[in-house]
Design a protein around this motif. Structure first.
Motif, PDB file in Angstrom:
ATOM      1  N   HIS A 262       0.832  -1.209   0.000  1.00  0.00           N
ATOM      2  CA  HIS A 262       0.000   0.000   0.000  1.00  0.00           C
ATOM      3  C   HIS A 262       0.863   1.255   0.000  1.00  0.00           C
ATOM      4  O   HIS A 262       0.579   2.224  -0.695  1.00  0.00           O
ATOM      5  N   ARG A 263       1.922   1.230   0.802  1.00  0.00           N
ATOM      6  CA  ARG A 263       2.798   2.408   0.887  1.00  0.00           C
ATOM      7  C   ARG A 263       3.467   2.676  -0.461  1.00  0.00           C
ATOM      8  O   ARG A 263       3.553   3.825  -0.903  1.00  0.00           O
ATOM      9  N   TYR A 264       3.917   1.614  -1.136  1.00  0.00           N
ATOM     10  CA  TYR A 264       4.566   1.821  -2.429  1.00  0.00           C
ATOM     11  C   TYR A 264       3.578   2.397  -3.443  1.00  0.00           C
ATOM     12  O   TYR A 264       3.944   3.204  -4.286  1.00  0.00           O
ATOM     13  N   SER A 265       2.307   1.980  -3.348  1.00  0.00           N
ATOM     14  CA  SER A 265       1.294   2.517  -4.265  1.00  0.00           C
ATOM     15  C   SER A 265       0.976   3.964  -3.946  1.00  0.00           C
ATOM     16  O   SER A 265       1.023   4.826  -4.818  1.00  0.00           O
ATOM     17  N   THR A 266       0.661   4.231  -2.684  1.00  0.00           N
ATOM     18  CA  THR A 266       0.182   5.579  -2.359  1.00  0.00           C
ATOM     19  C   THR A 266       1.319   6.593  -2.269  1.00  0.00           C
ATOM     20  O   THR A 266       1.217   7.677  -2.832  1.00  0.00           O
TER      21      THR A 266
ATOM     22  N   ALA B 253       3.271  -5.068  -5.650  1.00  0.00           N
ATOM     23  CA  ALA B 253       3.199  -6.426  -5.098  1.00  0.00           C
ATOM     24  C   ALA B 253       4.525  -7.155  -5.298  1.00  0.00           C
ATOM     25  O   ALA B 253       5.013  -7.831  -4.396  1.00  0.00           O
ATOM     26  N   ALA B 254       5.107  -6.993  -6.485  1.00  0.00           N
ATOM     27  CA  ALA B 254       6.385  -7.668  -6.754  1.00  0.00           C
ATOM     28  C   ALA B 254       7.479  -7.120  -5.841  1.00  0.00           C
ATOM     29  O   ALA B 254       8.253  -7.878  -5.260  1.00  0.00           O
ATOM     30  N   LEU B 255       7.535  -5.802  -5.679  1.00  0.00           N
ATOM     31  CA  LEU B 255       8.579  -5.179  -4.864  1.00  0.00           C
ATOM     32  C   LEU B 255       8.449  -5.540  -3.385  1.00  0.00           C
ATOM     33  O   LEU B 255       9.441  -5.610  -2.665  1.00  0.00           O
ATOM     34  N   SER B 256       7.208  -5.750  -2.945  1.00  0.00           N
ATOM     35  CA  SER B 256       7.016  -6.029  -1.519  1.00  0.00           C
ATOM     36  C   SER B 256       6.916  -7.524  -1.242  1.00  0.00           C
ATOM     37  O   SER B 256       6.702  -7.933  -0.112  1.00  0.00           O
ATOM     38  N   GLY B 257       7.090  -8.345  -2.272  1.00  0.00           N
ATOM     39  CA  GLY B 257       6.949  -9.803  -2.118  1.00  0.00           C
ATOM     40  C   GLY B 257       7.949 -10.398  -1.139  1.00  0.00           C
ATOM     41  O   GLY B 257       7.639 -11.344  -0.435  1.00  0.00           O
ATOM     42  N   SER B 258       9.159  -9.859  -1.113  1.00  0.00           N
ATOM     43  CA  SER B 258      10.087 -10.278  -0.071  1.00  0.00           C
ATOM     44  C   SER B 258      10.632  -9.039   0.618  1.00  0.00           C
ATOM     45  O   SER B 258      10.745  -7.978   0.007  1.00  0.00           O
ATOM     46  N   ARG B 259      10.943  -9.212   1.873  1.00  0.00           N
ATOM     47  CA  ARG B 259      11.415  -8.097   2.672  1.00  0.00           C
ATOM     48  C   ARG B 259      12.713  -7.545   2.089  1.00  0.00           C
ATOM     49  O   ARG B 259      12.920  -6.335   1.998  1.00  0.00           O
ATOM     50  N   GLU B 260      13.607  -8.462   1.647  1.00  0.00           N
ATOM     51  CA  GLU B 260      14.910  -8.054   1.122  1.00  0.00           C
ATOM     52  C   GLU B 260      14.746  -7.225  -0.155  1.00  0.00           C
ATOM     53  O   GLU B 260      15.437  -6.237  -0.343  1.00  0.00           O
TER      54      GLU B 260
ATOM     55  N   GLY C 139      12.135  -5.431  -1.071  1.00  0.00           N
ATOM     56  CA  GLY C 139      11.588  -4.130  -0.705  1.00  0.00           C
ATOM     57  C   GLY C 139      12.669  -3.226  -0.118  1.00  0.00           C
ATOM     58  O   GLY C 139      12.753  -2.040  -0.450  1.00  0.00           O
ATOM     59  N   ASP C 140      13.524  -3.821   0.727  1.00  0.00           N
ATOM     60  CA  ASP C 140      14.623  -3.041   1.317  1.00  0.00           C
ATOM     61  C   ASP C 140      15.558  -2.529   0.212  1.00  0.00           C
ATOM     62  O   ASP C 140      16.039  -1.392   0.263  1.00  0.00           O
ATOM     63  N   TYR C 141      15.810  -3.380  -0.771  1.00  0.00           N
ATOM     64  CA  TYR C 141      16.678  -3.021  -1.910  1.00  0.00           C
ATOM     65  C   TYR C 141      16.073  -1.839  -2.679  1.00  0.00           C
ATOM     66  O   TYR C 141      16.755  -0.849  -2.969  1.00  0.00           O
ATOM     67  N   PHE C 142      14.794  -1.947  -2.969  1.00  0.00           N
ATOM     68  CA  PHE C 142      14.075  -0.868  -3.666  1.00  0.00           C
ATOM     69  C   PHE C 142      14.188   0.444  -2.894  1.00  0.00           C
ATOM     70  O   PHE C 142      14.485   1.499  -3.457  1.00  0.00           O
ATOM     71  N   GLU C 143      14.017   0.348  -1.572  1.00  0.00           N
ATOM     72  CA  GLU C 143      14.054   1.576  -0.777  1.00  0.00           C
ATOM     73  C   GLU C 143      15.468   2.130  -0.651  1.00  0.00           C
ATOM     74  O   GLU C 143      15.664   3.343  -0.561  1.00  0.00           O
TER      75      GLU C 143
ATOM     76  N   ALA D 152      13.606   3.214 -11.055  1.00  0.00           N
ATOM     77  CA  ALA D 152      14.089   2.224 -10.087  1.00  0.00           C
ATOM     78  C   ALA D 152      13.180   0.994 -10.099  1.00  0.00           C
ATOM     79  O   ALA D 152      13.644  -0.151 -10.075  1.00  0.00           O
ATOM     80  N   THR D 153      11.867   1.238 -10.145  1.00  0.00           N
ATOM     81  CA  THR D 153      10.893   0.134 -10.184  1.00  0.00           C
ATOM     82  C   THR D 153      11.143  -0.746 -11.398  1.00  0.00           C
ATOM     83  O   THR D 153      11.189  -1.976 -11.297  1.00  0.00           O
ATOM     84  N   ALA D 154      11.330  -0.104 -12.557  1.00  0.00           N
ATOM     85  CA  ALA D 154      11.533  -0.870 -13.794  1.00  0.00           C
ATOM     86  C   ALA D 154      12.848  -1.643 -13.740  1.00  0.00           C
ATOM     87  O   ALA D 154      12.906  -2.805 -14.154  1.00  0.00           O
ATOM     88  N   LEU D 155      13.890  -1.020 -13.215  1.00  0.00           N
ATOM     89  CA  LEU D 155      15.181  -1.720 -13.142  1.00  0.00           C
ATOM     90  C   LEU D 155      15.084  -2.964 -12.271  1.00  0.00           C
ATOM     91  O   LEU D 155      15.665  -3.992 -12.581  1.00  0.00           O
TER      92      LEU D 155
END
Ligand code: ADP
Ligand code: ZN
Ligand code: MG
Length: 492
Positions: A316-320, A330-337, A339-343, A358-361
């Motif tokens: 939800h946070r990544y969307s909003t 959903a793909a980015l938050s599928g694993s904690r690691e 999501g941490d990488y994305f952030e 960044a999302t596309a990469l």
């Protein structure tokens, strides 16, 4: 004939409820001090009188297992019970040395809750009935003598490993939804570090309950329970098969009986195991060797405070906050690691274009390499290096399509993007001088394309493509376009 036609026109609704067993990650077993981690090693090396079921010994509740169980219950939005009770589930099987399994029957650790499952129709809540603690059994190994006769060996290393049973409400309506529920639950268990969630290693096991009812009916039909399906794909296929089978029985005018069936992965079918009349009677009774499990508010509060941000909150946070679309979120938050990488890569930026890059990469470039080559995040370029790559794209030094090649090279060589771009001569050519010769050649070699362009400006793309090819993709597309238009206007 007429009744046949009517019967086959009836549409059925599929009803699914899942019972999941998850091994908890703890140092020691549920009721003794044996290691709970080393059960894959030398058979029967990891046992003691308690988990071997010797007479005259007493079980002791593993505090850490309870803590992990409470964390799971809270992550599933359950109501943790201040008091719960252990019971004996009695049955006879070679891998169950005590002749009973310590489980929880009428007073489980937690009641209620839900899992937010993302389906094509949006987010759906699958209700959780209860979460309770129990102990795992040992393992039977089936062998064959040289003369062809069979025998079985028992390994008790796994006996007594802490196990959580998570029972869902009959809330799912399709095999895909059931699979998605299971994946989401696995992700949650992994996020909070309560279970490895590895189905292939047996750390996560699933019994699927399925029934059909005529569309619009309010009563459930007789359910069939499919035991121990061992993969996500297996769960999907087993349910799909069972839905078909039940629909065929009903359409042929038959009735379904409540029964337990097994899934045969090789044959892709479910097979009868036992019907309700032969269902086990476990003769549950309270475990006399253990006290009531009483949890203090402080214990529960501490467990709650230890929970990380959960996958659906992240999604939800990544969307909003970041404007990432639902499926990428959903793909980015599928694993904690991940999501941490994305952030770490986006590093607090509010620039939506940069976030989209960044999302596309990650979701295209990285996840493709990850899936194709079975890489782990340890193999991925560091977050600062990915930021360096994004800088090059934003400054127009390389195009997005060249970035794909650079990203793959970063994974391969572990070098920085600027080094790779320099060494391989991948920088975009925006300099008119360098591009003019290629443009002249493209025009001279392709009179047909020039003629087409004079009739229809959209035909410019073919000429741009020629120049891009000559430059091996390094020409700045936009600059080529502008120079071509100027040059062709001059010749008109
Ligand atoms: P049992 O007493 O046979 O163990 P439960 O009521 O405990 O049955 O339910 C076990 C699981 O089966 C739960 O996950 C529940 O959601 C599911 N379930 C119950 N009834 C049905 C049904 N008619 N169709 C599909 N699943 C069902
Ligand atoms: Zn033991
Ligand atoms: Mg049950």
């Amino acid at each position: 004939m007429i009744t046949d036609t009517v019967a086959s026109a009836v549409a059925f609704e599929t009803v699914i409820g899942l019972e999941i067993h998850a091994q908890l990650v703890t140092k020691s077993k549920m009721f003794c001090g044996c290691s709970a981690a080393a059960f894959a090693g030398e058979p029967n090396a990891n046992v003691c009188p308690v988990c071997m079921g010797m007479p005259g010994v007493l079980p002791v509740i593993n505090r850490e297992a309870v803590r992990q169980a409470v964390r799971v219950a809270l992550a599933l939005h359950g109501t943790v019970q201040r008091e719960s009770k252990f019971d004996r589930k009695n049955y006879t099987y070679p891998d169950l040395p005590k002749g009973y399994q310590i489980s929880q029957y009428d007073l489980p650790l937690s009641r209620g809750g839900f899992v937010a499952v993302l389906t094509e129709a949006g987010e759906r809540r699958v209700g959780i009935t209860r979460v309770h603690m129990e102990e795992d059994t040992g393992r039977s190994l089936h062998r064959t003598h040289p003369d062809g006769s069979g025998y079985s060996l028992v390994d008790l290393n796994r006996a007594g490993v802490p196990l959580l049973e998570i029972v869902s409400e009959p809330d799912m309506r399709s095999p895909e939804e059931a699979r998605q529920y299971l994946v989401t639950l696995r992700d949650i268990l992994r996020y909070i570090g309560a279970s490895t969630g590895n189905m292939e290693e047996g750390a996560l096991r699933c019994d699927a309950n399925i029934s059909l009812r005529p569309q619009g009916a309010s009563e459930f039909g007789a359910k069939v329970e499919i035991k121990n399906v061992n993969s996500f794909r297996g769960v999907y296929r087993a349910i799909q098969y069972e839905v078909q089978r039940q629909a065929e029985v009903l359409r042929a005018g038959g009735t379904l009986i409540q029964e337990t069936r097994g899934w045969s992965e090789e044959r892709g079918v479910t097979l009868p195991q036992r019907t309700k009349e032969y269902a086990d009677d476990y003769r549950y009774f309270p475990e006399p060797d253990l006290p009531t499990l009483v949890l203090s508010d402080a214990f529960i509060a501490e467990a709650r405070a230890s929970l990380p941000e959960l996958p659906d909150a992240r999604r939800h946070r990544y969307s909003t906050d970041f404007g990432v679309n639902v499926s990428d979120a959903a793909a980015l938050s599928g694993s904690r690691e991940l999501g941490d990488y994305f952030e770490a890569i986006t590093d607090g930026t509010t620039d939506r274009t940069r976030i989209a890059l960044a999302t596309a990469l990650i979701t295209n470039d990285w996840l493709t390499l990850h899936n194709e080559r079975g890489l782990s995040l340890a193999d991925a370029p560091s977050a600062p290096d990915v930021r360096g790559l994004m800088d090059l794209i934003e400054r127009g030094v390389i195009s997005r399509s060249t970035a794909k090649e650079v990203f793959a090279a970063m994974v391969e060589t572990r070098q920085r993007a600027d080094v790779i771009v320099k060494e391989r001569g991948l920088a975009q050519q925006s300099d008119a001088g360098a591009l003019t010769a290629m443009i002249e050649r493209a025009i001279a070699d392709n009179p047909k394309m020039v003629a087409d362009y004079n009739k229809n400006p959209n035909a410019l793309n073919a000429l741009v493509g020629q120049v891009m090819k000559m430059s091996r993709g390094t020409a700045n597309n936009q600059v080529v376009r502008e120079l071509l238009i100027q040059r062709l206007a001059a010749t008109e």
